[in-house]
Write an enzyme that holds these catalytic residues in place. Structure first.
Site, PDB file in Angstrom:
ATOM      1  N   LYS A 243      43.299  55.058  60.313  1.00 34.81           N
ATOM      2  CA  LYS A 243      44.430  54.157  60.061  1.00 34.81           C
ATOM      3  C   LYS A 243      44.847  54.165  58.598  1.00 34.81           C
ATOM      4  O   LYS A 243      46.008  53.995  58.265  1.00 34.81           O
ATOM      5  CB  LYS A 243      44.041  52.724  60.464  1.00 34.81           C
ATOM      6  N   ARG A 244      43.865  54.356  57.745  1.00 34.82           N
ATOM      7  CA  ARG A 244      44.104  54.383  56.305  1.00 34.82           C
ATOM      8  C   ARG A 244      45.167  55.431  55.928  1.00 34.82           C
ATOM      9  O   ARG A 244      45.887  55.294  54.950  1.00 34.82           O
ATOM     10  CB  ARG A 244      42.772  54.704  55.624  1.00 34.82           C
TER      11      ARG A 244
END
Ligand code: GLU
Length: 474
Positions: A243-244
């Site tokens: 997700k980063r």
């Protein structure tokens, strides 16, 4: 075994189609379809807490958008629990598996002992050879595989090559938990076997599972399917995609304005190659895709390259088809509704189509297409970008007012006629063409960049063009 290639995509419903999953699905699809075979879809929904109908719908939506189809209905792994259990019982009856009555506390002690002795945590086989008569009263047993303790398990992986796992490292894995539910390991094997899967294609994070699964196949005397474990996708910084790194679900790429064909091309190339080719049609991928040209190390996701690939597909897609994708995109974004509303009349649709050739040259994504085309559905009074406003000086307004009179006198509103008028006007006034065209663009679009100015005049049509000009000069 028949010669038909049968692959499967077996996602766990986690709420969206992960981009890594999308590539696994694409490879499974390419491999099967390119060989006249079929891809099946199995939803690995045994984790009841995480598996919702919404998550399943999101997966199906993502695959459908990517243009990856599967044969028949999606198969629910959870729904097959009885069959998984049946196989476990069959293995017990054949002496290939056994009931294990070890309590959770015993298992914890085993793990702690292993840790203290610096060994990997492994079941010590304490129920492997005990007689049923020794079973403690009132305890429901788990079922464990009686795995070979010597020798090695060899996986001939199509991507990773030959990988050997010493059997002493693979303990007697649980097939059925004491509550009677099948483990993931058992379920995958039984399902793949029953579905007639010939080739298992998945992320290489499943490689050690492959060895354990092979033991179950052998215990059942089933053929082990071919396996291809593909390296994972990493982010631009080389760390595992998460997700980063921003968008990790396929639906996010739809909303970022990428075309499914571009996604297929980009994802296929991410981890597979065909010479120096960067752009290939789906037909070419179907013909060329094979595991021998898949890399063994993780590939890095490169947004710039995806955008360039997408730009190529935007230009290469025919206008009417691009319009279809544009509508799908508008449906997927928050501010798409007013544009869809505008597009709901055939006249407006034609307006956009007429400008599409010029617009798509300037856009790498559908987002850029939307921004570039926004002057078409802008309503008067037009809002102006600051730079465009600056171009509309008093001097420029005076020029435009004169030009407007000339344009108004035109009988045919065509590309040629408007061009001749603007050029003749600039000549007569001894003005550089830019002195006329720049404010003209600003007045018509509210922006400083747009397709060619004559495209804009034709795209907007006579009435709207003249109305915008008059309004800008006022
Ligand atoms: N459900 C697994 C996953 O989503 C895939 C298992 C498999 O392909 O065997 O990672």
């Amino acid at each position: 075994m028949s010669d038909t290639v049968i692959t499967r995509f077996a996602p766990s419903p986690t709420g969206y189609l992960h981009i890594g999953g999308a590539r696994t699905a694409l490879y499974s699809w390419l491999y099967a379809k390119g060989r006249g075979g079929k891809m099946l879809l199995r939803i690995e929904d045994t984790d009841r807490a995480r598996s919702t109908q919404e998550a399943v719908d999101a997966l199906i939506d993502g695959l459908t958008w990517m243009g990856l189809d599967w044969e028949g209905e999606p198969i629910s792994q959870f729904a097959r629990a009885d069959r998984h259990k049946e196989v476990a019982e069959q293995l017990v009856a054949a002496g290939k598996a056994y009931y294990c009555y070890a309590t959770p506390q015993e298992l914890t002690e085993m793990r702690e002992l292993a840790r203290a002795e610096g060994r990997p945590p492994r079941y010590d086989g304490r129920w492997r050879n005990r007689d049923a008569s020794e079973a403690p009263e009132g305890v429901s047993p788990a079922v464990r595989l009686k795995a070979p303790q010597e020798g090695e398990t060899v996986i001939n992986d199509q991507v990773q090559g030959t990988i050997k796992f010493p059997n002493k490292d693979l303990d007697d894995l649980v097939l059925l938990r004491s509550d009677g539910t099948p483990t993931y390991m058992l379920a995958v094997v039984v399902d793949d076997h029953d579905m007639g899967v010939t080739h298992i294609i998945r992320g290489d994070d499943h490689l050690t599972n492959a060895a354990r699964q092979a033991l179950i196949y052998q215990a059942m005397s089933w053929d082990v399917p071919q396996m291809a474990h593909i390296p994972l996708i990493h982010g631009p910084d080389g760390a595992k995609l998460s997700k980063r790194h921003g968008a990790t679900g396929a639906e996010a790429y739809r909303a970022m304005g990428y075309l499914p064909a571009a996604m297929r091309n980009y994802l296929a190339r991410l981890g597979w190659s065909h010479g120096d080719d960067e752009i290939f049609s789906t037909e070419q991928m179907l013909e060329w895709f094979d595991f021998d040209a898949c890399g063994k190390s993780p590939s890095r996701f490169d947004f710039q390259k995806l955008a360039n690939t997408n730009g190529h597909y935007m230009r290469a897609t025919d206008d009417a088809e691009l319009l279809v994708h544009f509508k799908v995109f508008l449906n997927a974004i928050e501010d798409g509704a007013p544009i869809l509303q505008w597009l709901s009349t055939p006249e407006n649709e034609t307006t956009l189509l007429n400008s599409m050739a010029a617009l798509k040259e300037r856009a790498k994504t559908l987002v850029e297409l939307k921004d570039g085309a926004s002057y078409l559905w802008a309503t008067r009074p037009l809002s102006f970008e600051p730079k465009a406003e600056k171009l509309l000086s008093d001097e420029a307004k005076a020029i435009l007012a004169n030009l407007t009179t000339k344009l108004e006198a035109l009988n045919d509103w065509t590309m040629e006629a408007t061009e001749t008028t603007v050029k003749t006007f600039a000549n007569e006034q001894e003005l550089k063409l830019g002195k006329v065209a720049q404010p003209l663009r600003a007045a018509l679009t509210g922006k400083t960049t747009s397709p060619g100015i004559y495209d804009v005049l034709i795209g907007l049509g006579r009435d709207e063009s003249l109305a915008r000009l008059k309004e800008a000069c006022a």
